[in-house]
Design a protein around this motif. Structure first.
Motif, mmCIF file in Angstrom:
data_model
loop_
_atom_site.group_PDB
_atom_site.id
_atom_site.type_symbol
_atom_site.label_atom_id
_atom_site.label_comp_id
_atom_site.label_asym_id
_atom_site.label_seq_id
_atom_site.Cartn_x
_atom_site.Cartn_y
_atom_site.Cartn_z
ATOM 1 N N LEU A 49 -1.046 4.939 -1.022
ATOM 2 C CA LEU A 49 -1.127 5.630 0.189
ATOM 3 C C LEU A 49 -0.491 7.331 0.101
ATOM 4 C CD1 LEU A 49 -0.207 3.046 3.284
ATOM 5 C CD2 LEU A 49 -2.499 4.324 2.789
ATOM 6 N N SER A 87 4.415 -1.799 -4.398
ATOM 7 C CA SER A 87 3.957 -2.124 -2.945
ATOM 8 C C SER A 87 2.481 -2.099 -3.120
ATOM 9 C CB SER A 87 4.546 -0.757 -2.206
ATOM 10 O OG SER A 87 3.993 -0.639 -0.953
ATOM 11 N N THR A 88 2.144 -2.916 -2.085
ATOM 12 C CA THR A 88 0.703 -3.135 -1.868
ATOM 13 C C THR A 88 0.091 -1.994 -1.263
ATOM 14 O OG1 THR A 88 1.212 -4.215 0.393
ATOM 15 C CG2 THR A 88 0.563 -5.663 -1.246
ATOM 16 N N TRP A 89 1.088 -1.112 -0.742
ATOM 17 C CA TRP A 89 0.628 0.234 -0.085
ATOM 18 C C TRP A 89 0.533 1.488 -0.992
ATOM 19 C CZ3 TRP A 89 4.126 -1.583 4.448
ATOM 20 C CH2 TRP A 89 3.233 -2.339 5.306
#
Ligand code: CAO
Length: 420
Positions: A137, A132-134
């Motif tokens: 987080l 994931s690009t996240w």
């Protein structure tokens, strides 16, 4: 007493808050030796969160950490890291759900863990998966519900995205991880090798929202979703809308008012109009004439007047409590249930009888209610016990690893550990 299925499995529980602890708690219920490793300065944050009794571990903690032991140690100190190494070399499973990168920063990368113990199963929860690009987080429950599709599809069409009261991001991800860990244990029996098992909160929420992914594709193919309240009178956009209380499958349903709804926020039942049970449903709700009427006797014919029909059912329900209504409707095989409040669930005799809600004795608190195993087994019944105090087993664990009394005292003096 029957030997529990996971007895002999050693689990290092390096988890906090809800997602990780829910997973390891279940391993403990089913017999694993689960050692919770916590920060000396207060331990798992949930010990102090939302306390109902001053200076006593919060229910948030006790309801997620029963049947475990606790070692409170600063794993960032060289001595603490050495203790972790000893524990890991002897463990079957290590579970963690720290913020991305925290374990690496502590010197406990997957490469290191594998080097120390190639049979180790390493379970890890993160908000997002590695691709994931996240994936950097930090994530809590509602963040995951929003990222995984639950919020955009929950609530009413004229209101904002809404999160569920069920812990779809937290406990649900813990359950997914649990399935992965047990699968890896079975594979280890065949290969002799451990592996890393990762569960992301976004993926776990999405997995429970699969019917909405189904609906997205149907919407793109035909432009409408006939089981949603927006059909046939409302408008559809290009994404799955919020459907209120509509049934998610092929059988329409809704939450309907019962006697007392004006003052009791939970005086409702869920009522399903099951296609194959229409004749009996029509009789049950006092409209036997609808049973054979072509304007009503197929799901298609009912579609454009489904809310009229629900309105008629509410008239029938007006003089019945939710329990009375369900007692009548069960005889007509209508899929239905009362909307249960948490107070009603807490006092429900059958949930107590089945062990789904149990009363547990907790040091410093007395008895409290918690959930028991939602899975029932014919060969054993898990016994739910209290949660450990912070560092309750620190000395016992250190002694078990070969530290002598002077060394243990030294750890205490240097404040590397707390507890007894
Ligand atoms: N000794 C010394 N240090 C310790 C320790 C111990 N026994 N246990 C933890 N720590 C350290 C960690 O190494 C970390 O240090 P650094 O930040 O310096 O690397 C620090 O304590 C805080 O870690 P954390 O992960 O608990 O951080 P946080 O409170 O800021 O974030 C959370 C909490 C939940 C947002 C984050 O852990 C996260 O995103 N986890 C992954 C997703 C997840 O599981 N969320 C579920 C939350 S609810 O179920």
């Amino acid at each position: 007493m029957t030997e529990l299925p996971l007895s002999g499995i050693k689990v290092i529980d390096f988890t906090g808050v809800q997602a990780g602890p829910a997973c390891t708690q279940m391993l403990a219920w089913y017999g694993a030796d689960v050692l919770k490793v916590e920060r000396p300065g207060g331990g798992d944050v949930t010990r102090k969160q939302l306390r109902d009794i001053p200076d006593v571990d919060a229910l948030y903690f006790t309801m997620l950490n029963s049947n475990k032991r606790s070692l409170a140690i600063d794993t960032k100190s060289p001595e603490g890291l050495e203790v972790m190494e000893k524990l890991i070399r002897d463990a079957d499973v290590l579970v963690e759900n720290f913020a991305p990168g925290a374990l690496d920063r502590m010197g406990l990368s997957w490469e290191t863990l594998q080097k120390w113990n190639p049979r180790l199963i390493f379970g890890s929860v993160k908000g997002f998966n590695d691709d994931s690009t996240w994936n950097d987080l930090k994530v809590y429950e509602n963040v995951a519900q929003c990222a995984g599709g639950a919020a955009s599809t929950t609530g009413f069409w004229d209101g904002p995205p809404t999160v569920s009261g069920a812990a779809l991001g937290d406990s649900n991800t813990g359950m997914h991880l649990l399935i992965g860990i047990l699968t890896a244990l079975i594979q280890r029996d065949k290969t002799g090798k451990g592996q890393k098992v990762s569960a992301s909160m976004q993926d776990a929420v999405l997995n429970l929202c699969r019917v909405k992914l189904r609906d997205q594709q149907r919407l793109e193919a035909v432009g409408y979703l006939e089981e949603y309240p927006q059909y046939p009178h409302g408008e559809f956009g290009d994404t799955v809308p919020r459907g209120g209380n509509a049934g998610g499958g092929g059988q329409p349903g809704w939450v309907l008012k019962c006697k007392g709804w004006e003052t009791d926020p939970n005086a409702y039942i869920y009522f399903t109009i099951q296609e194959q049970n229409w004749v009996r449903t029509a009789e049950a709700i006092g409209h036997p004439e609808w049973a054979e009427d072509p304007a009503y006797n197929t799901a298609k014919a009912r579609q454009d007047k489904i809310f009229e029909i629900f309105g008629e059912i509410e008239k029938w329900l007006a003089d019945k409590t939710k329990y009375e209504a369900v007692d009548i409707l069960r005889k007509w095989e209508v899929p239905c249930a009362p909307v249960m409040s948490m107070k009603e669930l807490a006092n429900d005799p059958s949930l107590r009888k089945s062990g789904s809600i149990v009363e547990v004795d907790q040091k410093g608190r007395g008895s409290f209610l918690t959930v028991g195993s939602p899975v029932k087994f014919s060969a054993f019944q898990p016994e739910i016990k209290g949660a450990p105090l912070l560092g309750e087993h620190t000395d016992e664990v250190l002694a078990g690893l070969g530290y002598d009394a002077d060394q243990i005292e030294d750890f205490h003096r240097k404040k590397i550990v707390v507890g007894s």
